[in-house]
Design an enzyme around this catalytic site. Sequence first.
Site, PDB file in Angstrom:
ATOM      1  N   GLY A  10     -45.208   8.172  19.902  1.00  0.00           N
ATOM      2  CA  GLY A  10     -45.962   7.372  20.760  1.00  0.00           C
ATOM      3  C   GLY A  10     -47.217   8.247  21.106  1.00  0.00           C
ATOM      4  O   GLY A  10     -46.997   9.285  21.725  1.00  0.00           O
ATOM      5  N   THR A  92     -43.578   5.643  23.760  1.00  0.00           N
ATOM      6  CA  THR A  92     -44.340   4.581  23.286  1.00  0.00           C
ATOM      7  C   THR A  92     -44.326   3.630  24.320  1.00  0.00           C
ATOM      8  O   THR A  92     -43.857   3.733  25.512  1.00  0.00           O
ATOM      9  CB  THR A  92     -43.365   3.822  22.277  1.00  0.00           C
ATOM     10  OG1 THR A  92     -42.059   3.698  22.811  1.00  0.00           O
ATOM     11  CG2 THR A  92     -43.221   4.617  20.963  1.00  0.00           C
ATOM     12  N   VAL A 148     -40.112   7.263  36.499  1.00  0.00           N
ATOM     13  CA  VAL A 148     -40.058   6.697  38.034  1.00  0.00           C
ATOM     14  C   VAL A 148     -41.047   7.623  38.690  1.00  0.00           C
ATOM     15  O   VAL A 148     -40.795   8.888  38.862  1.00  0.00           O
ATOM     16  CB  VAL A 148     -38.604   6.792  38.647  1.00  0.00           C
ATOM     17  CG1 VAL A 148     -39.064   6.403  40.164  1.00  0.00           C
ATOM     18  CG2 VAL A 148     -37.643   6.011  37.762  1.00  0.00           C
ATOM     19  N   GLY A 150     -44.039   9.036  38.008  1.00  0.00           N
ATOM     20  CA  GLY A 150     -45.053   9.991  37.337  1.00  0.00           C
ATOM     21  C   GLY A 150     -44.943  11.294  37.876  1.00  0.00           C
ATOM     22  O   GLY A 150     -43.585  11.931  37.379  1.00  0.00           O
ATOM     23  N   LYS A 221     -38.564   0.441  37.591  1.00  0.00           N
ATOM     24  CA  LYS A 221     -38.326   1.940  38.124  1.00  0.00           C
ATOM     25  C   LYS A 221     -37.102   1.885  39.152  1.00  0.00           C
ATOM     26  O   LYS A 221     -36.154   2.767  39.076  1.00  0.00           O
ATOM     27  CB  LYS A 221     -39.381   2.437  38.956  1.00  0.00           C
ATOM     28  CG  LYS A 221     -40.610   2.559  37.876  1.00  0.00           C
ATOM     29  CD  LYS A 221     -41.986   3.033  38.956  1.00  0.00           C
ATOM     30  CE  LYS A 221     -43.142   3.324  37.732  1.00  0.00           C
ATOM     31  NZ  LYS A 221     -44.466   3.392  38.334  1.00  0.00           N
TER      32      LYS A 221
END
Length: 334
Positions: A10, A92, A148, A150, A221
Amino acid sequence: MNIIRVSIIGFGAVGQGVAEVILKKMDYLRDLNLEIKVVAVVDSRGAEIDTEGIDLAKALERKRSKGTVALVDKTGLDVIKNIEHDVVIETTPTNIDDGGAGLRNMLEAFRQGRDVVTSNKGPLALKYTELVEAANSSGSKFRFEATVGGAMPIINLIKGVLAGNEILSIQGILNGTCNYILTRMLEEEASYEQMLAEAQERGIAETDPTYDVEGIDAACKLVILANSVFGMNATYKDVDVTGISKITPESMILAYNDGYVTKLIGEVRKDLLCVAPRLVPIGHPLSVGDTLNVASVQTDLAGPVTITGRGAGSIETASAILSDLISISRNMNE
């Protein structure tokens, strides 16, 4: 020098962010006696493969000039099955319907005995238990901090720094797009539609914002936290979800005059999984603005521990992936 061989499956914003971070941190990694060697990069149109290590700067340049990194017609599954490497970095796009290519890639990686680091929420929100069992049965490591919040390191905080504490509940703002829209609605006394359009113009909201504004992203999340922290066997369908599209500026102004701001809050505890707009007292740790994420972890020993950070962005998310990679490399050498 310890060498960890990885693939990046990805190569959209996050995958490219991973490549940029690896390039940027080469000297830092060398000081850790670590080299991350990328042997394959895959996007939707093909792959570049080099068992001696891909030139990431050239791969990034080709992706940005030609729209693809592809030099050969290979898929992510081809790479995972046939190219010898240690860790699959799965970035991805999220698919909340059936897990999509991400789920297939992760399960195949575990079948091949490879470790997985991912930012892809969909597979974990749908098939968390299956993925963990597959990783355990093959002896593979599975790291997913980037799914969750970033750059906000909530999972590693709980599993590491707060080890020994019982986690009683987690509350937080887990979607930066919604937080931006709500912040701007109050600041400008403007409608949801106006501030959504502004967020889209700034690239903060997608052209189709449903995933964010209807609370789906935050719910995914929350499921990951419920399963990884509380040992639940939850899926996205177990979350009570209400988004922000029905909120009016008038209601926000009334609440503000009474000392509250309106925020989309996710909450998980043993008897609750919920994402919904809530009134938060002005000045409360959960009253952060703009695109920030925040989580307040209630513990039995340490009390409430609150962490704030950027919940989105390619480099920010890649920072969490790099952290997980370094953690895996250290475990390899223990």
